[in-house]
Design a protein around this motif. Sequence first.
Motif, PDB file in Angstrom:
ATOM      1  N   ALA A 243     -81.155 -33.027 113.649  1.00 48.26           N
ATOM      2  CA  ALA A 243     -80.370 -33.293 114.857  1.00 48.26           C
ATOM      3  C   ALA A 243     -78.986 -32.659 114.772  1.00 48.26           C
ATOM      4  O   ALA A 243     -78.470 -32.131 115.761  1.00 48.26           O
ATOM      5  CB  ALA A 243     -80.249 -34.804 115.082  1.00 48.26           C
ATOM      6  N   SER A 244     -78.371 -32.689 113.586  1.00 49.57           N
ATOM      7  CA  SER A 244     -77.034 -32.113 113.423  1.00 49.57           C
ATOM      8  C   SER A 244     -77.034 -30.613 113.681  1.00 49.57           C
ATOM      9  O   SER A 244     -76.034 -30.049 114.140  1.00 49.57           O
ATOM     10  CB  SER A 244     -76.510 -32.383 112.004  1.00 49.57           C
ATOM     11  N   GLY A 245     -78.153 -29.960 113.387  1.00 51.46           N
ATOM     12  CA  GLY A 245     -78.217 -28.518 113.601  1.00 51.46           C
ATOM     13  C   GLY A 245     -78.661 -28.120 114.985  1.00 51.46           C
ATOM     14  O   GLY A 245     -78.461 -26.974 115.399  1.00 51.46           O
ATOM     15  N   ILE A 246     -79.283 -29.044 115.732  1.00 49.96           N
ATOM     16  CA  ILE A 246     -79.855 -28.706 117.036  1.00 49.96           C
ATOM     17  C   ILE A 246     -79.045 -29.259 118.208  1.00 49.96           C
ATOM     18  O   ILE A 246     -78.672 -28.540 119.137  1.00 49.96           O
ATOM     19  CB  ILE A 246     -81.305 -29.239 117.131  1.00 49.96           C
ATOM     20  N   VAL A 247     -78.742 -30.557 118.142  1.00 54.65           N
ATOM     21  CA  VAL A 247     -78.201 -31.258 119.313  1.00 54.65           C
ATOM     22  C   VAL A 247     -76.796 -30.837 119.708  1.00 54.65           C
ATOM     23  O   VAL A 247     -76.488 -30.814 120.909  1.00 54.65           O
ATOM     24  CB  VAL A 247     -78.274 -32.792 119.073  1.00 54.65           C
ATOM     25  N   PRO A 248     -75.879 -30.505 118.773  1.00 56.98           N
ATOM     26  CA  PRO A 248     -74.527 -30.145 119.233  1.00 56.98           C
ATOM     27  C   PRO A 248     -74.490 -28.985 120.216  1.00 56.98           C
ATOM     28  O   PRO A 248     -73.554 -28.866 121.003  1.00 56.98           O
ATOM     29  CB  PRO A 248     -73.823 -29.778 117.914  1.00 56.98           C
ATOM     30  N   ASP A 249     -75.501 -28.117 120.201  1.00 57.96           N
ATOM     31  CA  ASP A 249     -75.503 -26.941 121.068  1.00 57.96           C
ATOM     32  C   ASP A 249     -76.237 -27.148 122.384  1.00 57.96           C
ATOM     33  O   ASP A 249     -76.317 -26.239 123.205  1.00 57.96           O
ATOM     34  CB  ASP A 249     -76.148 -25.756 120.328  1.00 57.96           C
ATOM     35  N   ASP A 264     -97.389 -36.366 111.964  1.00 59.72           N
ATOM     36  CA  ASP A 264     -96.658 -35.483 112.869  1.00 59.72           C
ATOM     37  C   ASP A 264     -96.124 -36.303 114.032  1.00 59.72           C
ATOM     38  O   ASP A 264     -96.849 -37.101 114.625  1.00 59.72           O
ATOM     39  CB  ASP A 264     -97.572 -34.378 113.414  1.00 59.72           C
ATOM     40  N   VAL A 265     -94.850 -36.118 114.359  1.00 57.78           N
ATOM     41  CA  VAL A 265     -94.235 -36.865 115.451  1.00 57.78           C
ATOM     42  C   VAL A 265     -93.495 -35.908 116.376  1.00 57.78           C
ATOM     43  O   VAL A 265     -92.910 -34.918 115.934  1.00 57.78           O
ATOM     44  CB  VAL A 265     -93.250 -37.950 114.941  1.00 57.78           C
ATOM     45  N   GLU A 266     -93.555 -36.217 117.670  1.00 54.54           N
ATOM     46  CA  GLU A 266     -92.752 -35.494 118.651  1.00 54.54           C
ATOM     47  C   GLU A 266     -91.421 -36.229 118.785  1.00 54.54           C
ATOM     48  O   GLU A 266     -91.395 -37.417 119.105  1.00 54.54           O
ATOM     49  CB  GLU A 266     -93.473 -35.452 119.994  1.00 54.54           C
ATOM     50  N   VAL A 267     -90.334 -35.524 118.529  1.00 54.01           N
ATOM     51  CA  VAL A 267     -89.009 -36.135 118.533  1.00 54.01           C
ATOM     52  C   VAL A 267     -88.174 -35.533 119.660  1.00 54.01           C
ATOM     53  O   VAL A 267     -88.027 -34.314 119.752  1.00 54.01           O
ATOM     54  CB  VAL A 267     -88.280 -35.914 117.185  1.00 54.01           C
ATOM     55  N   THR A 268     -87.654 -36.398 120.525  1.00 58.54           N
ATOM     56  CA  THR A 268     -86.720 -35.985 121.568  1.00 58.54           C
ATOM     57  C   THR A 268     -85.358 -36.566 121.231  1.00 58.54           C
ATOM     58  O   THR A 268     -85.211 -37.784 121.123  1.00 58.54           O
ATOM     59  CB  THR A 268     -87.172 -36.479 122.954  1.00 58.54           C
ATOM     60  N   ALA A 269     -84.391 -35.690 120.998  1.00 57.98           N
ATOM     61  CA  ALA A 269     -83.046 -36.117 120.600  1.00 57.98           C
ATOM     62  C   ALA A 269     -82.063 -35.823 121.721  1.00 57.98           C
ATOM     63  O   ALA A 269     -82.130 -34.768 122.370  1.00 57.98           O
ATOM     64  CB  ALA A 269     -82.613 -35.398 119.325  1.00 57.98           C
ATOM     65  N   ARG A 270     -81.140 -36.756 121.946  1.00 54.89           N
ATOM     66  CA  ARG A 270     -80.141 -36.591 122.996  1.00 54.89           C
ATOM     67  C   ARG A 270     -78.772 -36.994 122.446  1.00 54.89           C
ATOM     68  O   ARG A 270     -78.612 -38.054 121.836  1.00 54.89           O
ATOM     69  CB  ARG A 270     -80.491 -37.463 124.203  1.00 54.89           C
ATOM     70  N   ASP A 274     -69.095 -37.522 122.997  1.00 55.70           N
ATOM     71  CA  ASP A 274     -68.366 -36.390 123.543  1.00 55.70           C
ATOM     72  C   ASP A 274     -68.212 -35.306 122.491  1.00 55.70           C
ATOM     73  O   ASP A 274     -68.324 -35.555 121.291  1.00 55.70           O
ATOM     74  CB  ASP A 274     -66.980 -36.835 124.024  1.00 55.70           C
ATOM     75  N   ALA A 275     -67.923 -34.086 122.949  1.00 53.00           N
ATOM     76  CA  ALA A 275     -67.831 -32.948 122.034  1.00 53.00           C
ATOM     77  C   ALA A 275     -66.745 -33.145 120.984  1.00 53.00           C
ATOM     78  O   ALA A 275     -66.859 -32.668 119.861  1.00 53.00           O
ATOM     79  CB  ALA A 275     -67.571 -31.672 122.834  1.00 53.00           C
ATOM     80  N   ALA A 276     -65.661 -33.850 121.338  1.00 58.78           N
ATOM     81  CA  ALA A 276     -64.549 -34.033 120.405  1.00 58.78           C
ATOM     82  C   ALA A 276     -64.765 -35.190 119.440  1.00 58.78           C
ATOM     83  O   ALA A 276     -63.966 -35.396 118.525  1.00 58.78           O
ATOM     84  CB  ALA A 276     -63.252 -34.242 121.196  1.00 58.78           C
ATOM     85  N   GLU A 277     -65.835 -35.954 119.646  1.00 59.20           N
ATOM     86  CA  GLU A 277     -66.107 -37.126 118.813  1.00 59.20           C
ATOM     87  C   GLU A 277     -67.128 -36.782 117.732  1.00 59.20           C
ATOM     88  O   GLU A 277     -67.848 -35.795 117.832  1.00 59.20           O
ATOM     89  CB  GLU A 277     -66.653 -38.266 119.671  1.00 59.20           C
ATOM     90  N   PRO A 278     -67.199 -37.623 116.688  1.00 57.72           N
ATOM     91  CA  PRO A 278     -68.287 -37.455 115.712  1.00 57.72           C
ATOM     92  C   PRO A 278     -69.639 -37.530 116.410  1.00 57.72           C
ATOM     93  O   PRO A 278     -69.801 -38.254 117.389  1.00 57.72           O
ATOM     94  CB  PRO A 278     -68.088 -38.644 114.750  1.00 57.72           C
ATOM     95  N   LEU A 279     -70.588 -36.801 115.899  1.00 61.43           N
ATOM     96  CA  LEU A 279     -71.891 -36.703 116.554  1.00 61.43           C
ATOM     97  C   LEU A 279     -72.598 -38.054 116.578  1.00 61.43           C
ATOM     98  O   LEU A 279     -72.699 -38.751 115.569  1.00 61.43           O
ATOM     99  CB  LEU A 279     -72.777 -35.689 115.813  1.00 61.43           C
ATOM    100  N   GLY A 280     -73.108 -38.423 117.750  1.00 60.02           N
ATOM    101  CA  GLY A 280     -73.956 -39.589 117.911  1.00 60.02           C
ATOM    102  C   GLY A 280     -75.217 -39.171 118.652  1.00 60.02           C
ATOM    103  O   GLY A 280     -75.140 -38.496 119.684  1.00 60.02           O
ATOM    104  N   VAL A 281     -76.385 -39.524 118.117  1.00 62.00           N
ATOM    105  CA  VAL A 281     -77.658 -39.050 118.662  1.00 62.00           C
ATOM    106  C   VAL A 281     -78.623 -40.217 118.811  1.00 62.00           C
ATOM    107  O   VAL A 281     -78.723 -41.064 117.919  1.00 62.00           O
ATOM    108  CB  VAL A 281     -78.295 -37.983 117.741  1.00 62.00           C
TER     109      VAL A 281
END
Length: 586
Positions: A243-249, A264-270, A274-281
């Motif tokens: 998620a850290s490598g995919i979601v920020p973009d 095998d799992v299908e994962v949908t991450a959102r 906010d962009a200025a905050e630490p990542l929350g997914v």
Amino acid sequence: MDFDAQALPDSAAIRAEIDRSWRRCQVIGVDRSARELPFTDDGIPDNRVLLAARPVLDRLSTQLQDAPVTILLADRDARIIDRWTGKHELLSQLDSATVAPGFQFAEEFAGTNGIGTALEERTPFRVKGEEHLLESLHRFACVGAPIVHPINRSVVGILDITCEIGDVNDLMAPLISAAVSDIEERLYGQSSRTERRLLREYAQVRRSSAKAVVAMSPDTVIATPVASSYLDYSDQAMLWDWASGIVPDRPSHTETLRLADGRDVEVTARRVSDAAEPLGVVMELRALTEPVAGSGHTAAPALALLTGPSRSGVERLPGRSLATRQLQSQLDGFAQQTGPVLITGEPGVGKARTAAYLTRLWGFADNLLTVAGSGLTAADLPRLRAQIDEGSALLITRIDEVPAEAAAEVRTLVIETNEAGSPLTATSSTELRGDDASGLSSHFLRRAYVSPLRHRTDEIDDLARVILTEHVSGPRAPRLQPATRKSLAAHHWPGNVRELASVLVSSLPKAMSSDIGLEHLPAEYRTITSGRELTSLEQTERETVIRVLNEAGGNKSIAAEQLGIARSTLYRKLRALGLEQGRFLS
């Protein structure tokens, strides 16, 4: 002293929770007469708890200033970090029983008590007089309750009220429960905006979705019961790295991933920050396949991204490092045609298991003959040839130790199996330079190298899962707690996977079927490094640097040239990636 001899007085009924605790203490071997408990005075590990608790307990101590009780606050390891109120006589008695700041009251040290057992049971716990296992605590009664962080639901401390037996009051339990609620409310108020938003979004998605839901930030993991049944600690780390490598973009992303149990799992991450905050997914997981047969969350496959099953249908090697992925790919290629293969690596890395794995890929799982090279004689070779001709696969371990008098016959066997494409594997601890004492390694046209554990500590979880499954019966093998994984990853592992197996198996009796915590490890393996853990990208870079240095014979000048960087840059990378400076040539 056996357990029956530790029974409570006839006038007291043994409550179920007391009985459970006493039995745990019996297995651990707690000494009832112990008077010295572990003491540490190295600061408070989580000052957020004390910051949230102090105003609540200051107010409570004012209300109780004339009462014959004292309030104790302990951290997540059951170490007392502060003490409020209490008359001089009571405090003096508590001091004599080491019920004071700095002393650790985990069950493994202090037996059944209001702090350690409340932590173990993760629920309010009352204990009185001889219900305490330690004789030094028999004069006291107490009620302890865990303080649970409102965001990630982890236990961050224990609040305890203690008095002498004769001063027990029925209001002690509700008093402590009310104080814990106030502290947890203040902890929520201290939480960052990202954490609070993460909790709100998680609750909303959980209400509206029937899927497994996981919410993550740098310091928080929240999961529904269904998601928790899917994931172990290594899965959590994999999901966060992904998620850290995919979601920020991008605002959201869906991808198929493979969990450690082969599912095998299908994962949908959102992203919910906010962009200025630490990542929350927030992630929703939908299972596409069942776990690998017989794995029960303990199978070997553990790749970060879905790469598909091995061609033969055999489970994959445990581990997700670049080195293991390359080894898996190499073995998949060897599996297309039988013929001699030499597996090399340091002692204890798992060469024989890797050779046996390749034999399973060839389809000889039930017909493998294993012999030790050091014990071979020339007279053994006709029998071995006959068994190969009859349809058996042959594994010669430590072929570099074949006696000189048998070397010529073994060399002829290797040449013959090369020509015939017979299923022969061998292991060697020597370097791949053809200069072992017997000279046999140069006759193997196909070779594979198993990396030492110190170069792939990111897969300790995966290896532990396999090791523990082999030594624990039941539907679920213990897992490694996060602090345990971090401590083990900091070790150098001169004995490689064999040493890891010894450490984990020796920890099982103390863990008593629960997940293996730091306290269950042998003392010399409990060191936590103060350095940060490497990201997945840094782990890959580290493995690449190690591989090039090894190929260059440890010469940094040659390695820097092959990597296309300046020698000074290579030195900086070695320091940043935590590689041993003395291990490679200048």
